[in-house]
Design a protein around this motif. Structure first.
Motif, PDB file in Angstrom:
ATOM      1  N   GLN A 420       0.842  -1.197   0.000  1.00 38.68           N
ATOM      2  CA  GLN A 420       0.000   0.000   0.000  1.00 38.68           C
ATOM      3  C   GLN A 420       0.886   1.259   0.000  1.00 38.68           C
ATOM      4  O   GLN A 420       2.054   1.206   0.415  1.00 38.68           O
ATOM      5  N   ASP A 422       0.919   3.574   2.038  1.00 33.70           N
ATOM      6  CA  ASP A 422       1.366   3.926   3.388  1.00 33.70           C
ATOM      7  C   ASP A 422       2.441   2.984   3.918  1.00 33.70           C
ATOM      8  O   ASP A 422       2.861   3.085   5.079  1.00 33.70           O
ATOM      9  N   SER A 424       2.151  -0.320   4.354  1.00 32.58           N
ATOM     10  CA  SER A 424       1.609  -1.598   4.819  1.00 32.58           C
ATOM     11  C   SER A 424       1.522  -2.570   3.644  1.00 32.58           C
ATOM     12  O   SER A 424       1.633  -2.184   2.487  1.00 32.58           O
ATOM     13  N   TYR A 455      -6.640  -1.121  -2.744  1.00 39.03           N
ATOM     14  CA  TYR A 455      -5.433  -0.318  -2.961  1.00 39.03           C
ATOM     15  C   TYR A 455      -5.689   1.161  -2.648  1.00 39.03           C
ATOM     16  O   TYR A 455      -6.661   1.763  -3.089  1.00 39.03           O
ATOM     17  N   GLY A 456      -4.778   1.733  -1.875  1.00 38.80           N
ATOM     18  CA  GLY A 456      -4.832   3.159  -1.555  1.00 38.80           C
ATOM     19  C   GLY A 456      -5.802   3.511  -0.450  1.00 38.80           C
ATOM     20  O   GLY A 456      -5.957   4.698  -0.120  1.00 38.80           O
ATOM     21  N   ARG A 457      -6.456   2.529   0.156  1.00 38.30           N
ATOM     22  CA  ARG A 457      -7.409   2.814   1.238  1.00 38.30           C
ATOM     23  C   ARG A 457      -6.823   2.396   2.579  1.00 38.30           C
ATOM     24  O   ARG A 457      -6.061   1.428   2.669  1.00 38.30           O
ATOM     25  N   ASP A 458      -7.235   3.102   3.625  1.00 37.62           N
ATOM     26  CA  ASP A 458      -6.763   2.798   4.978  1.00 37.62           C
ATOM     27  C   ASP A 458      -7.663   1.807   5.703  1.00 37.62           C
ATOM     28  O   ASP A 458      -7.397   1.456   6.852  1.00 37.62           O
ATOM     29  N   ASP A 459      -8.755   1.379   5.060  1.00 32.25           N
ATOM     30  CA  ASP A 459      -9.723   0.502   5.720  1.00 32.25           C
ATOM     31  C   ASP A 459      -9.051  -0.789   6.184  1.00 32.25           C
ATOM     32  O   ASP A 459      -8.152  -1.324   5.534  1.00 32.25           O
ATOM     33  N   GLU A 460      -9.569  -1.316   7.279  1.00 30.27           N
ATOM     34  CA  GLU A 460      -9.103  -2.592   7.781  1.00 30.27           C
ATOM     35  C   GLU A 460      -9.713  -3.725   6.946  1.00 30.27           C
ATOM     36  O   GLU A 460     -10.673  -3.529   6.200  1.00 30.27           O
ATOM     37  N   ARG A 487      -3.765  -7.348   6.549  1.00 29.11           N
ATOM     38  CA  ARG A 487      -2.897  -6.181   6.357  1.00 29.11           C
ATOM     39  C   ARG A 487      -1.781  -6.274   7.402  1.00 29.11           C
ATOM     40  O   ARG A 487      -2.048  -6.505   8.591  1.00 29.11           O
ATOM     41  N   ARG A 489       1.420  -4.289   9.142  1.00 33.27           N
ATOM     42  CA  ARG A 489       2.060  -2.984   9.366  1.00 33.27           C
ATOM     43  C   ARG A 489       3.204  -3.148  10.368  1.00 33.27           C
ATOM     44  O   ARG A 489       3.131  -3.974  11.282  1.00 33.27           O
TER      45      ARG A 489
END
Length: 608
Positions: A420, A422, A424, A455-460, A487, A489
């Motif tokens: 991702q 970010d 992750s 892709y590109g989302r912060d959702d769990e 995911r 991190r």
């Protein structure tokens, strides 16, 4: 070929014709399984890709199925229906092929009870006839949904029906001969010949079905017809330009094995312009001769050694028949049967038997061609579906995919991993039911939906799987699938792993000390099954140096054992090889997998 006419009462005059019923009775089969006819039904199912195929024989009151594959209960056990459930009666009444792309739209059959009771929607049936041309039944292919039958499919069905009709005729001939067994020696010989031919044809069909290697198949054919049908045999395959590319040869006397092989090898370039083999390959018509000798052969070949070899092998009569592809009608080669002077010349009946063998060989060769094409498509499709693993700092990724040991080289199991923005890492493993090209295509849709949505989302992972549920239902993706989405991190010196599980086997985590955790959670349903379900996100903190394994059930399932035993087997492999490199761990897991009745896919992730 007919696609249906106006509905009307059954023509009892045809169905009840005494001569036809007497011929049907002589086939000596009823509503019980018959191995030979079940084999024909299986060939139809496999070559046409239909769910149901039948060898249906029709009398004046019912239809019965000595050969069937795919019927649901109770019909599978009964193997018969009344005429109210029969499409095949129309084939018998009209004596011609019947084709319905959607039976519910044709007046002739739309009220037939086979539609609601047997699930018949699309139907293609080809007549099965006796030696007098009377239609005894139908070889039919059935689909449970509308289907536009192609010309190639109908050509294959027609060729199979002709081979099936040959089986019926031989059984009738055998019954006639046995009936007269006590009356004449000739009748006894006919019965023995019919028995031997049936056994030989059954063996050859079994041999063809047991291999997809064309050259191995024709080798078995050459050896299978001697000495029952001929003293020696040559099976010739040609390339698209008509040049001989392969010859399999066999002689009844093992002492002549070297000579007959030499003769076969010389056919690759020693055939003259008047050669009977070349004539058959050019015309597609059989040639039968008697009163032959080395001098007559010499007139058809450019090689004197071939004539000398033929004289030594025994050369007095022959029959040469073409091997033809059922769909394209292209001549693929020929079968030459040769008898020496101590054996009777070939008869018209022998020629018919040779043509039947050649027809089965043509089906087998074409089936091999279709299988190779399907396997190539499957391999290309699978390669395109399974992405190359990315290189991500601190995360070591390994994966394996193995198709089931039976079926196409492709399936519905999949894995995916991507970084991702970010930093992750998203990990996914899923399983669409089935191991065929359709399952792989559905798998590709699901994988792309996961990638595009995540892709590109912060959702769990929980909300992401919830959205995938909605997409599967809203877009009507034909999926019965499980999946686990995770995911990863970095969290200081350790890692945070969040994951959601839709009916999938639990992830495994091997800690740096070699202990292995199983991440069991309360089970949640498969994808797309329950509307408006909010998926749960589970959270773990894991130390650096751990190994995370996401996998499909093929890695842990074993018929006759519970899945916990398979998970324990994988845990033990991980513990035993805790310090091994990632690729070696993957190899160990594959080697320890039980007999593969299902596809296997897994991701092995080492967190450094």
């Amino acid at each position: 070929m007919s696609e249906g006419s106006e509905a009307g009462a059954p023509d009892r005059g045809v169905l009840g014709d005494a001569s036809r019923l007497h011929s049907l009775q002589r086939v000596c089969v009823g509503a019980e399984p018959d191995e030979a006819f079940d084999r024909f039904a299986s060939l139809v199912k496999r070559l046409l890709g239909v769910p149901v195929a039948l060898v249906s024989l029709v009398d004046e009151e019912r239809q019965f199925f000595p050969g069937q594959v795919g019927l649901a209960e109770p019909w599978s056990a009964k193997r018969e229906t009344p005429l109210s459930h029969s499409f095949c009666r129309h084939v018998v009444i009209e004596g011609s092929t019947k084709v319905f792309s959607d039976a519910r739209l044709y007046a002739q059959v739309r009220d037939n009870l086979a539609i609601p009771d047997l699930g018949v929607v699309a139907y293609a049936g080809v007549p099965l006839t006796d030696a007098d041309g009377q239609t005894l039944g139908s070889l039919c292919a059935i689909d449970t949904q509308p289907r536009a039958w192609t010309g190639d499919e109908l050509a294959i069905l027609t060729d199979l029906a002709e081979a099936c009709s040959s089986e019926l005729r031989l059984r009738i001939a055998r019954d006639l001969a046995e009936e007269a067994r006590g009356q004449a020696e000739e009748a006894r010989e006919q019965a023995e010949s019919a028995h031997a031919q049936l056994a030989m044809l059954a063996e050859l069909t079994e041999a063809f079905a047991g291999t997809l290697d064309v050259e191995e198949g024709v080798r078995l054919l050459a050896g299978g017809v001697i000495p029952r049908l001929a003293d020696w045999c040559l099976v010739t395959l040609i390339d698209p330009n008509g040049n001989v590319r392969h010859v399999s040869a066999a002689h009844r006397d093992p002492g002549f094995a070297a000579d007959v092989q030499r003769f076969g090898s010389m056919m690759m370039g020693g055939l003259g312009s008047r050669s009977a083999v070349l004539a058959v390959q050019r015309s597609g018509q059989p040639v039968r001769r008697q009163g032959e000798n080395a001098e007559t052969l010499l007139a058809r070949t450019t090689n004197r050694e071939m004539a000398a070899l033929a004289e030594r092998l025994g050369y007095s009569s022959f029959v040469v028949v073409p091997v033809v592809a059922p769909v394209t009608r292209r001549v693929l080669g020929s079968i030459s049967l040769i008898n020496g002077p101590r054996r009777a010349a070939f008869t018209e009946a022998d020629e018919r038997t040779a043509l039947d063998i050649a027809r089965r060989a043509g089906l087998a060769i074409d089936n091999s061609r279709l299988y190779r094409q399907q396997r190539h498509v499957a391999e290309v499709l699978q390669h395109s579906m399974l992405t190359e693993l990315p290189t991500i700092p601190g995360v070591e990724l390994h994966a394996r995919y193995l198709p089931a040991q039976a079926g196409a080289a492709v399936g519905g199991d999949w894995y995916d991993a991507f970084a991702q923005p970010d930093g992750s890492v998203m990990l996914a493993v899923g399983d669409v039911s089935g191991h065929d090209i359709e399952a792989a295509a559905t798998m590709g849709q699901l994988r792309n939906l996961v990638r595009g949505d995540a892709y590109g989302r912060d959702d769990e992972p929980g909300p992401l799987l919830t959205q995938l549920d909605r997409a599967v239902r809203g877009l009507r993706v034909p999926a019965a699938a499980t999946a686990v989405l995770a995911r990863v991190r970095r969290a200081g010196p350790a890692y945070e792993v969040t994951f959601a599980n839709a009916g999938h086997p639990p992830p495994l985590l091997m800690r740096p000390d070699g202990s292995v955790d199983v991440w069991w959670e309360n089970p949640e349903p498969l994808l797309g099954v329950v509307p408006r379900l909010e998926r749960t996100t589970h959270r773990r903190t894991v130390p650096a140096g751990s190994v995370l394994v996401l996998y499909t059930d093929g890695l842990v399932e074993d018929p006759g054992h519970v899945i916990d035993e398979g998970i324990d087997r994988v845990r033990e492999i991980l513990r035993r090889h805790a310090g091994a490199p990632g690729e070696e761990l993957c190899t160990r897991l594959v080697e320890a997998a039980a007999r593969r009745a299902d596809d296997i896919a897994f991701l092995l992730v080492r967190l450094r």
